[in-house]
Design a protein around this motif. Structure first.
Motif, PDB file in Angstrom:
ATOM      1  N   SER A  28       0.938  -1.383  -0.012  1.00  0.00           N
ATOM      2  CA  SER A  28      -0.013   0.089   0.043  1.00  0.00           C
ATOM      3  C   SER A  28       0.873   1.204   0.072  1.00  0.00           C
ATOM      4  N   THR A  29       2.144   1.079   0.451  1.00  0.00           N
ATOM      5  CA  THR A  29       3.037   2.370   0.589  1.00  0.00           C
ATOM      6  C   THR A  29       3.253   2.742  -0.812  1.00  0.00           C
ATOM      7  N   PHE A  30       3.534   1.888  -1.670  1.00  0.00           N
ATOM      8  CA  PHE A  30       3.843   2.433  -3.074  1.00  0.00           C
ATOM      9  C   PHE A  30       2.804   3.084  -3.766  1.00  0.00           C
ATOM     10  N   ILE A  31       1.322   2.299  -3.523  1.00  0.00           N
ATOM     11  CA  ILE A  31       0.077   2.983  -4.208  1.00  0.00           C
ATOM     12  C   ILE A  31      -0.360   4.281  -3.805  1.00  0.00           C
ATOM     13  N   VAL A  32      -0.419   4.201  -2.222  1.00  0.00           N
ATOM     14  CA  VAL A  32      -0.745   5.396  -1.763  1.00  0.00           C
ATOM     15  C   VAL A  32       0.073   6.372  -1.745  1.00  0.00           C
ATOM     16  N   THR A  33       1.374   6.571  -1.871  1.00  0.00           N
ATOM     17  CA  THR A  33       2.057   7.487  -1.775  1.00  0.00           C
ATOM     18  C   THR A  33       1.919   7.976  -3.460  1.00  0.00           C
ATOM     19  N   GLY A  34       1.802   7.201  -4.290  1.00  0.00           N
ATOM     20  CA  GLY A  34       1.688   7.602  -5.697  1.00  0.00           C
ATOM     21  C   GLY A  34       0.428   8.397  -6.060  1.00  0.00           C
ATOM     22  N   MET A  35      -0.600   7.756  -5.337  1.00  0.00           N
ATOM     23  CA  MET A  35      -1.970   8.552  -5.494  1.00  0.00           C
ATOM     24  C   MET A  35      -1.909   9.686  -4.777  1.00  0.00           C
ATOM     25  N   ARG A  36      -1.186  10.098  -3.579  1.00  0.00           N
ATOM     26  CA  ARG A  36      -1.091  11.188  -2.842  1.00  0.00           C
ATOM     27  C   ARG A  36      -0.382  12.328  -3.558  1.00  0.00           C
ATOM     28  N   PHE A  37       0.576  11.767  -4.238  1.00  0.00           N
ATOM     29  CA  PHE A  37       1.222  12.936  -5.041  1.00  0.00           C
ATOM     30  C   PHE A  37       0.583  13.251  -6.427  1.00  0.00           C
ATOM     31  N   LEU A  38      -0.058  12.241  -7.133  1.00  0.00           N
ATOM     32  CA  LEU A  38      -0.829  12.603  -8.118  1.00  0.00           C
ATOM     33  C   LEU A  38      -2.007  13.429  -7.969  1.00  0.00           C
ATOM     34  N   LEU A  39      -2.924  13.156  -6.881  1.00  0.00           N
ATOM     35  CA  LEU A  39      -3.801  14.181  -6.487  1.00  0.00           C
ATOM     36  C   LEU A  39      -3.426  15.413  -6.112  1.00  0.00           C
ATOM     37  N   SER A  40      -2.369  15.645  -5.225  1.00  0.00           N
ATOM     38  CA  SER A  40      -1.907  17.019  -4.966  1.00  0.00           C
ATOM     39  C   SER A  40      -1.523  17.846  -6.139  1.00  0.00           C
ATOM     40  N   GLN A  41      -1.068  16.981  -7.318  1.00  0.00           N
ATOM     41  CA  GLN A  41      -0.603  17.746  -8.527  1.00  0.00           C
ATOM     42  C   GLN A  41      -1.728  18.142  -9.369  1.00  0.00           C
ATOM     43  N   GLN A  42      -2.992  17.409  -9.269  1.00  0.00           N
ATOM     44  CA  GLN A  42      -4.025  17.956  -9.884  1.00  0.00           C
ATOM     45  C   GLN A  42      -4.955  18.764  -9.438  1.00  0.00           C
ATOM     46  N   ILE A  43      -4.852  19.101  -8.045  1.00  0.00           N
ATOM     47  CA  ILE A  43      -5.730  20.369  -7.541  1.00  0.00           C
ATOM     48  C   ILE A  43      -5.499  21.575  -8.030  1.00  0.00           C
ATOM     49  N   CYS A  44      -4.308  22.081  -8.097  1.00  0.00           N
ATOM     50  CA  CYS A  44      -4.140  23.319  -8.490  1.00  0.00           C
ATOM     51  C   CYS A  44      -4.423  23.689 -10.043  1.00  0.00           C
ATOM     52  N   PRO A  45      -3.851  22.843 -10.844  1.00  0.00           N
ATOM     53  CA  PRO A  45      -4.190  22.892 -12.022  1.00  0.00           C
ATOM     54  C   PRO A  45      -5.766  23.075 -12.541  1.00  0.00           C
ATOM     55  N   SER A  46      -6.502  22.377 -11.895  1.00  0.00           N
ATOM     56  CA  SER A  46      -7.897  22.214 -11.735  1.00  0.00           C
ATOM     57  C   SER A  46      -8.566  23.804 -11.144  1.00  0.00           C
ATOM     58  N   LEU A  47      -7.847  24.142 -10.364  1.00  0.00           N
ATOM     59  CA  LEU A  47      -8.307  25.668  -9.845  1.00  0.00           C
ATOM     60  C   LEU A  47      -8.123  26.825 -10.391  1.00  0.00           C
ATOM     61  N   GLU A  48      -6.860  26.437 -11.089  1.00  0.00           N
ATOM     62  CA  GLU A  48      -6.287  27.465 -12.169  1.00  0.00           C
ATOM     63  C   GLU A  48      -7.339  27.651 -13.304  1.00  0.00           C
ATOM     64  N   HIS A  49      -7.734  26.718 -13.862  1.00  0.00           N
ATOM     65  CA  HIS A  49      -8.743  26.521 -14.973  1.00  0.00           C
ATOM     66  C   HIS A  49      -9.850  27.187 -14.538  1.00  0.00           C
TER      67      HIS A  49
END
Length: 501
Positions: free
Chosen positions: A172-193
């Motif tokens: 789960s460490t590999f999966i959750v860490t990757g998901m947390r990184f990807l989710l945090s990277q998607q928040i600002c582009p969404s709000l910028e648009h």
């Protein structure tokens, strides 16, 4: 050298005044108004974050192959949020300690074991810090010109089930860490648009330069960038009407600049005398401040009185004695608005020409008199339309020829005033009934309006409410796609073949 310095010092105040054009219309949004905007904005942010799309996650750890796909935001809890002013041109929006619930599809291959199913995950301690810069664009419209954003997720956990649950928990460490990184990277582009594209499309609904009726238009372009303090946002609009036949015509503003000191209501709108003067000047330039009454349109009692007053002149015009009367009332100069703490008035100078109109013959002028009137003006706001109701207060007529003729016209004073009150004023008020729209975005309206007069300007204090949500306005003006390509069927489910993992 000293003389040049003295001259520069003398010219400096004039240069400062020249660079600072006074607004004809000014709007102040207070912290109370911003609180209302925050409520609607928070709903909008929730909708945008729920639409976040994330790429698939796949990888390999030894003999363990995994693929995470179809990530979907299921729920958001934005418990703590704040929207406040930041001098000089910024709005700051913060979300703290939020949580985001996710659901995604899993595929796993471990040696000869293959597993498929779904995973529920939760991102907690979500912090989002955004700063919006507001500015005037080239067209004079308020825009979000820039945005900075920082997003972080404190922790993320996932719940696993299925035949390989133990293996999932181990990795789960590999999966959750990757998901947390990807989710945090998607928040600002969404709000910028959402800010630079979608919210700016809402600001595009604010009228900048549009037509009021078939004769005049209004210029609501911003004169400068917004001025933001810790408690208020002030917008200076040109607030100038123009005749449609001469759209580039400029009327110099010498009126008192509106000053808004109050902060108790959500919004304040101020109008100077220049705002109203430019409207009347434009109507005058358009040539519509005139009215003609002829024949049966002239009230019978007034016709009898006029024929009696000018009996000698009419008698000399035989055989045109019974010809119809014509009254032409024409404003001779642009009316002027005067705003005082005691009330608002409009001064009007006009000519009244009275003629006989024999059929098939040139008109015979009986009299040409000057008129001076003072109208009281009741200014009020209805919805987003500023309206004016006029009433005749003072009226005086006199001859342009001699004082003796002015004395002879005294008997016409009362009946002509009645004519104005009963015939002319209803026509004028019908023309002003529509009013002019205040520069607010679509979906936002005024409530509980209170008009207050000052020396040289008036203010309207009001509260705000959203008659339409931001999403509704955005969807209304969203451009339709030029080319629509739709698949003939729903996309196929991801392959269950473990060799494609």
């Amino acid at each position: 050298m000293a003389a040049g310095s003295c001259l520069l010092l003398l010219l400096l105040p004039w240069l400062v005044m020249a660079s600072h054009s006074p607004p004809g219309c000014k709007i102040r949004i207070t912290s109370k108004g911003l609180d209302l905007v925050k409520q609607e904005g928070l709903r909008f942010v929730e909708q945008e974050l729920q639409n976040i799309t994330m790429p698939d996650v796949h990888g390999k750890e030894g003999q363990f192959h995994y693929n995470i796909s179809q990530v979907k935001v299921m729920d958001l809890q934005l418990a703590f949020s704040d929207l406040h002013f930041q001098p000089q041109q910024h709005l700051v929006f913060n979300i703290s300690n939020a949580s985001i619930s996710l659901r995604f599809r899993r595929q796993l291959l471990y040696w000869f074991f293959y597993d498929i199913g779904s995973i529920n995950a939760s991102a907690d301690g979500v912090h989002i810090h955004t700063v919006l810069q507001l500015a005037k664009d080239e067209a004079g419209r308020l825009k979000i010109s820039n945005m900075t954003c920082n997003a972080s997720i404190a922790r993320m956990h996932a719940g696993f089930s299925g035949t390989l649950r133990t293996v999932y928990e181990f990795l789960s460490t590999f999966i959750v860490t990757g998901m947390r990184f990807l989710l945090s990277q998607q928040i600002c582009p969404s709000l910028e648009h959402a800010s630079l594209v979608l919210l700016n499309s809402v600001l595009d609904t604010v009228p900048v330069r549009n037509y009021v009726d078939e004769h005049i238009g209004i210029d609501y372009s911003l004169l400068r960038d917004p001025a933001i303090s810790t408690d208020t946002l002030d917008l200076d609009f040109k607030g100038m009407f123009f005749p449609r036949a001469r759209e580039n015509q400029e009327l110099e503003n010498h009126a008192v600049e509106p000053v808004i000191k109050e902060t108790e209501r959500m919004v304040y709108v101020a109008f100077s005398e220049y705002f109203f003067d430019s409207a009347m000047h434009s109507y005058f330039q358009a040539g519509v401040l005139a009215i003609e009454l002829q024949g049966e349109k002239v009230p019978k009692d007034l016709e009898v009185l006029l024929r009696a007053t000018f009996f000698g002149t009419i008698f000399m015009q035989s055989p045109a004695v019974d010809a119809p009367l014509r009254l032409v009332l024409q404003v001779s100069a642009p009316p002027r608005c005067i705003i005082k703490p005691s009330g608002t008035s409009v001064s009007v100078s006009a000519f009244l020409n009275i003629s006989l109109v024999p059929p098939g013959r040139p008109a015979i002028q009986l009299s040409s008199m000057a008129m001076e009137t003072k109208l009281s003006a009741k200014v009020f706001l209805q919805g987003k339309a500023l309206r004016v109701q006029l009433d005749l207060r003072r009226f005086r007529i006199y001859s342009k020829q001699s004082a003796l003729e002015s004395l002879a016209l005294f008997s016409l004073q009362a009946p002509l005033k009645t004519l104005l009150q009963l015939t002319i004023m209803p026509i004028i008020n019908e023309r002003t009934k529509k009013g002019v729209q205040i520069p607010l975005p679509e979906g936002m309206d005024f409530t509980k309006e209170v008009v207050t007069n000052h020396a040289g300007f008036l203010t309207v204090g009001a509260d705000l409410h959203f008659s339409k949500g931001l999403r509704e306005v955005i969807e209304k003006y969203r451009p339709a796609p030029t080319t629509a390509t739709y698949p003939s069927s729903w996309p196929a489910e991801p392959s269950m073949d473990p060799h494609q993992l």
